[in-house]
Motif scaffolding. Sequence first.
Motif, PDB file in Angstrom:
ATOM      1  N   VAL A   7      24.754  28.454   2.432  1.00 52.57           N
ATOM      2  CA  VAL A   7      25.602  28.768   3.581  1.00 52.57           C
ATOM      3  C   VAL A   7      25.811  30.272   3.612  1.00 52.57           C
ATOM      4  O   VAL A   7      26.366  30.847   2.669  1.00 52.57           O
ATOM      5  N   MET A   8      25.333  30.913   4.688  1.00 47.71           N
ATOM      6  CA  MET A   8      25.493  32.359   4.823  1.00 47.71           C
ATOM      7  C   MET A   8      26.310  32.680   6.059  1.00 47.71           C
ATOM      8  O   MET A   8      26.058  32.155   7.139  1.00 47.71           O
ATOM      9  N   SER A   9      27.301  33.558   5.854  1.00 45.64           N
ATOM     10  CA  SER A   9      28.147  34.007   6.951  1.00 45.64           C
ATOM     11  C   SER A   9      28.233  35.524   6.910  1.00 45.64           C
ATOM     12  O   SER A   9      28.036  36.136   5.855  1.00 45.64           O
ATOM     13  N   ALA A  10      28.537  36.104   8.063  1.00 45.99           N
ATOM     14  CA  ALA A  10      28.670  37.556   8.156  1.00 45.99           C
ATOM     15  C   ALA A  10      29.242  37.907   9.509  1.00 45.99           C
ATOM     16  O   ALA A  10      29.081  37.144  10.466  1.00 45.99           O
ATOM     17  N   PHE A 129      28.616  35.578   1.554  1.00 42.40           N
ATOM     18  CA  PHE A 129      29.110  36.385   2.674  1.00 42.40           C
ATOM     19  C   PHE A 129      28.372  37.719   2.666  1.00 42.40           C
ATOM     20  O   PHE A 129      28.344  38.421   1.654  1.00 42.40           O
ATOM     21  N   VAL A 130      27.744  38.042   3.799  1.00 46.83           N
ATOM     22  CA  VAL A 130      27.028  39.314   3.947  1.00 46.83           C
ATOM     23  C   VAL A 130      27.943  40.263   4.707  1.00 46.83           C
ATOM     24  O   VAL A 130      28.437  39.928   5.784  1.00 46.83           O
ATOM     25  N   GLU A 131      28.175  41.437   4.129  1.00 46.11           N
ATOM     26  CA  GLU A 131      29.084  42.377   4.794  1.00 46.11           C
ATOM     27  C   GLU A 131      28.434  43.741   4.995  1.00 46.11           C
ATOM     28  O   GLU A 131      27.578  44.148   4.219  1.00 46.11           O
ATOM     29  N   PRO A 132      28.838  44.429   6.049  1.00 50.37           N
ATOM     30  CA  PRO A 132      28.341  45.789   6.275  1.00 50.37           C
ATOM     31  C   PRO A 132      29.033  46.738   5.304  1.00 50.37           C
ATOM     32  O   PRO A 132      30.071  46.380   4.739  1.00 50.37           O
ATOM     33  N   PRO A 133      28.486  47.937   5.118  1.00 46.42           N
ATOM     34  CA  PRO A 133      29.133  48.895   4.220  1.00 46.42           C
ATOM     35  C   PRO A 133      30.558  49.237   4.680  1.00 46.42           C
ATOM     36  O   PRO A 133      31.446  49.400   3.865  1.00 46.42           O
ATOM     37  N   ASP A 134      30.762  49.351   6.001  1.00 43.31           N
ATOM     38  CA  ASP A 134      32.085  49.640   6.552  1.00 43.31           C
ATOM     39  C   ASP A 134      32.077  49.365   8.054  1.00 43.31           C
ATOM     40  O   ASP A 134      31.029  49.079   8.637  1.00 43.31           O
ATOM     41  N   MET A 135      33.242  49.444   8.679  1.00 48.28           N
ATOM     42  CA  MET A 135      33.373  49.110  10.101  1.00 48.28           C
ATOM     43  C   MET A 135      32.656  50.126  10.997  1.00 48.28           C
ATOM     44  O   MET A 135      32.160  49.773  12.062  1.00 48.28           O
ATOM     45  N   ARG A 156      33.638  41.756  19.270  1.00 48.09           N
ATOM     46  CA  ARG A 156      32.908  41.465  18.038  1.00 48.09           C
ATOM     47  C   ARG A 156      33.508  42.238  16.853  1.00 48.09           C
ATOM     48  O   ARG A 156      33.591  41.714  15.744  1.00 48.09           O
ATOM     49  N   LEU A 157      33.931  43.466  17.080  1.00 55.17           N
ATOM     50  CA  LEU A 157      34.533  44.271  16.006  1.00 55.17           C
ATOM     51  C   LEU A 157      35.888  43.704  15.587  1.00 55.17           C
ATOM     52  O   LEU A 157      36.201  43.661  14.388  1.00 55.17           O
ATOM     53  N   ARG A 158      36.680  43.255  16.563  1.00 56.90           N
ATOM     54  CA  ARG A 158      37.971  42.626  16.220  1.00 56.90           C
ATOM     55  C   ARG A 158      37.731  41.347  15.409  1.00 56.90           C
ATOM     56  O   ARG A 158      38.391  41.104  14.395  1.00 56.90           O
ATOM     57  N   ASN A 159      36.770  40.550  15.865  1.00 59.96           N
ATOM     58  CA  ASN A 159      36.435  39.315  15.137  1.00 59.96           C
ATOM     59  C   ASN A 159      35.890  39.632  13.745  1.00 59.96           C
ATOM     60  O   ASN A 159      36.172  38.917  12.780  1.00 59.96           O
ATOM     61  N   ALA A 160      35.100  40.710  13.650  1.00 60.45           N
ATOM     62  CA  ALA A 160      34.505  41.093  12.364  1.00 60.45           C
ATOM     63  C   ALA A 160      35.581  41.380  11.330  1.00 60.45           C
ATOM     64  O   ALA A 160      35.455  40.985  10.164  1.00 60.45           O
ATOM     65  N   GLN A 161      36.652  42.046  11.746  1.00 65.69           N
ATOM     66  CA  GLN A 161      37.721  42.363  10.806  1.00 65.69           C
ATOM     67  C   GLN A 161      38.354  41.078  10.271  1.00 65.69           C
ATOM     68  O   GLN A 161      38.594  40.941   9.071  1.00 65.69           O
ATOM     69  N   GLY A 162      38.564  40.116  11.162  1.00 66.75           N
ATOM     70  CA  GLY A 162      39.120  38.828  10.744  1.00 66.75           C
ATOM     71  C   GLY A 162      38.182  38.095   9.786  1.00 66.75           C
ATOM     72  O   GLY A 162      38.633  37.463   8.823  1.00 66.75           O
ATOM     73  N   GLU A 163      36.873  38.188  10.067  1.00 69.61           N
ATOM     74  CA  GLU A 163      35.890  37.536   9.190  1.00 69.61           C
ATOM     75  C   GLU A 163      35.855  38.214   7.825  1.00 69.61           C
ATOM     76  O   GLU A 163      35.807  37.552   6.789  1.00 69.61           O
ATOM     77  N   GLY A 168      36.704  36.745   0.720  1.00 72.54           N
ATOM     78  CA  GLY A 168      37.081  36.275  -0.619  1.00 72.54           C
ATOM     79  C   GLY A 168      36.978  34.771  -0.795  1.00 72.54           C
ATOM     80  O   GLY A 168      37.025  34.268  -1.930  1.00 72.54           O
ATOM     81  N   GLU A 169      36.834  34.020   0.309  1.00 77.30           N
ATOM     82  CA  GLU A 169      36.676  32.564   0.220  1.00 77.30           C
ATOM     83  C   GLU A 169      35.286  32.179  -0.302  1.00 77.30           C
ATOM     84  O   GLU A 169      35.066  31.045  -0.712  1.00 77.30           O
TER      85      GLU A 169
END
Length: 197
Positions: A7-10, A129-135, A156-163, A168-169
């Motif tokens: 399961v991959m999310s990002a 969870f795949v994350e970008p280096p920063d916003m 998408r940026l607002r949603n990204a912050q929530g994701e 940590g899950e």
Amino acid sequence: MKPLLIVMSAPSGAGKSTLCDLLLQEFPEITYSVSCTTRAPRGQEEDGIDYFFLSKEEFDRRVREGLLLEHATVHGNLYGTPADPVREAFAEGQSVLMDIDVAGAAQVREAVAKLPPGDPLREGFVDIFVEPPDMEELRRRLEGRGEDAPETIELRLRNAQGEMDRAGEFTYRVVNDDLDMAYRRLRDILLVKSGVL
């Protein structure tokens, strides 16, 4: 390779799709779980290959009948994972790669935790969870796509912050700062989990 339920999310724009494509190219024993969605196709997307494009009515019917492993609303559209193809792939010794949002990942995690010990889906479950280096980098990537209107990018940026607040899950986190390094990290996680390393 022991079959895995990957399961991959990002956040949108973190590079998850590119990493998924690389995995599928290298490992023929990994099959991509085709999600269903009520959103319209983008670009060259094809029904049954990229997504199953469904009407809201058909999607709701599948939810009512318990035919989806998970489902969620993302950016105003419905997304879900059909359960039967996942079980069928495992029965054939294939791993299944699910590219889903954090809410969907939480549903799958919960569903898998309820399975009896020894169930192949439970034994093979791995969430990343795949994350970008920063916003700032995420904004640059989203704008660089040239696909979305400015207000869509802001959403998408607002949603990204929530994701990212829910990262940590996940059991594993991969920062996609350099694609080759991120892919190597992802690959090592899967090879260890499947018992190859």
